[in-house]
Design a protein around this motif. Structure first.
Motif: not given
Length: 413
Positions: A6-15, A198-203, A242-253
């Protein structure tokens, strides 16, 4: 024993604040492929938000198809659309890479009944077992809009989702063999109580599914929330990969991962999160420049958010930080400033301030003092004067209309 990855939320193209994440995506997706090849699952499920936008770049499209084909070479791979994904793109992917062209890739672009392709059946354990999967992509609240002049309520959404979900589960249970079948459910949805970064404002919490509404299956694979976690409440295990990498500083740690799910008919499942370690780390520094200088080695190779205290506003501050931590990717700078009481304008609260004074008061609240405040206010006044002296520029539409009126075409006989 049947096994699913099970994998999810790659968000390819994210900067990240303008910094491309291409290298991180390549590294972490290669890691996922390696885990799939090593663990040899019978089924791979991606629970949505394959892309970061509904109009992904050509590079993101190529990356997605390349990696998904690598996964499909290991096991059948089902991808459900998330709220960031374009159903049109998913239909196109299914045309060029789906089962119709002999590949083990399946794209679920929108809610589909079992007859339309919303329920899948795959052999496992050499045919001794069978996996049945019900797939529910992101469902927009507008689907359940019924009453004129009123928007969809949270209760409407929960009830509507329960009805759609039940259709799939009922179909999945048709012909169910308790000695052979393993039932999985995959959905891109926000479940009440899930812990967001904290960075998931779109939810939006306005449209959610109570955990007790999730189906009674061996495992529910969830997408939408970036923080890997088990959902508390349902009788059977439900988990956000979850996402495979941290998308923003709200996901630090957060420890990013994929999930290996082992299941036998009629027995409790076993889940094993497999950590993803290859993406560059995100980190946050808070303190003075001297403290940053002492800890500089810690931030080598990281995306760094620096919150600096004890410094006056300085246009060269970012350059100073870059010199202190030359091997960091410093992408965000904050100044930790206290409001400056000495610069606030003392006026009657019912009296309206002139714009320059109001701006000076704002700067004081933000901690900008002294010469920096004087220079900023002076530049602000200069801009105000330039605006007052200039006639507004004509709008393009106005120019085109004027030109048309000056050269009116008259039909001749």
């Amino acid at each position: 024993m049947s096994r699913m990855l099970h994998t999810s939320d790659w968000h390819l193209g994210h900067t990240l604040h303008g910094c491309p994440r291409t290298d991180d995506f390549e590294a972490v997706l290669a890691e996922i492929v390696d885990i799939a090849q090593e663990s040899q699952p019978d089924l791979i499920v991606h629970t949505g938000d394959l892309f970061h936008t509904s109009s992904p770049s050509g590079l993101s499209l190529i990356t997605a198809i390349t990696v998904l084909r690598q996964l499909a070479a290991v096991a059948p791979t089902v991808v459900v659309a998330g709220n960031h994904d374009s159903p049109t793109y998913f239909r196109f992917f299914d045309m060029i890479s789906g089962p119709s062209v002999g590949r083990g890739l399946y794209f679920v672009d929108q809610f589909r009944t079992a007859a339309e392709g919303g329920v899948f059946t795959f052999d496992a354990c050499g045919g001794e077992q069978r996996i049945r999967l019900a797939a529910m992509p992101f469902v927009h609240p507008n689907r359940f809009w019924q009453r004129p002049a009123l928007s969809t309520t949270t209760a409407d959404y929960a009830e509507g989702m329960r009805g759609l979900q039940q259709q799939l589960v009922d179909a999945m249970r048709e012909g169910y063999d308790p000695d052979r079948d393993v039932l999985f459910f995959a959905a891109h949805v926000y479940v009440t109580g899930a812990r967001r970064a904290k960075s998931e404002r779109q939810v939006s919490e306005s449209f959610e599914v109570p955990p007790e509404n999730l189906p009674q299956v061996s495992y529910t694979a969830l997408g939408h929330i970036h923080r890997p976690q088990v959902v508390r409440g349902p009788a059977f295990q439900a988990r956000y990969a979850g996402s495979p990498l941290a998308m923003d500083f709200g996901e630090v740690g957060e420890q990013k991962s994929v999930v290996i799910v082992d299941a036998d008919p009629g027995r409790p499942i076993r889940t094993e999160p497999r950590s993803l370690l290859s993406a560059r780390r995100l980190d946050i520094f808070e303190g003075t420049l001297d403290k940053l200088r002492a800890d500089a080695a810690r931030y080598d190779g990281t995306f760094l958010k620096a919150k600096i205290s004890g410094e006056e506003p300085d246009v060269h501050l970012a350059q100073k930080i870059a010199e202190i931590v030359p091997n960091a990717i410093a992408v965000k700078l904050d100044l930790d400033l206290e409001p400056a009481a000495d610069i606030l304008v003392d006026v009657d609260p019912v009296e309206e301030l002139e714009l320059p004074d109001a701006f000076r008061a704002y700067l004081g609240q933000e901690g900008v003092t002294g010469a920096a405040a004087d220079d900023t206010v002076a530049a602000f006044i200069k801009l105000l004067n330039e605006v007052d002296d200039e006639a507004p520029s004509p709008v393009l539409a106005e120019q085109l209309l004027s030109a048309a009126l000056e050269d009116v075409w008259t039909e001749t006989t």
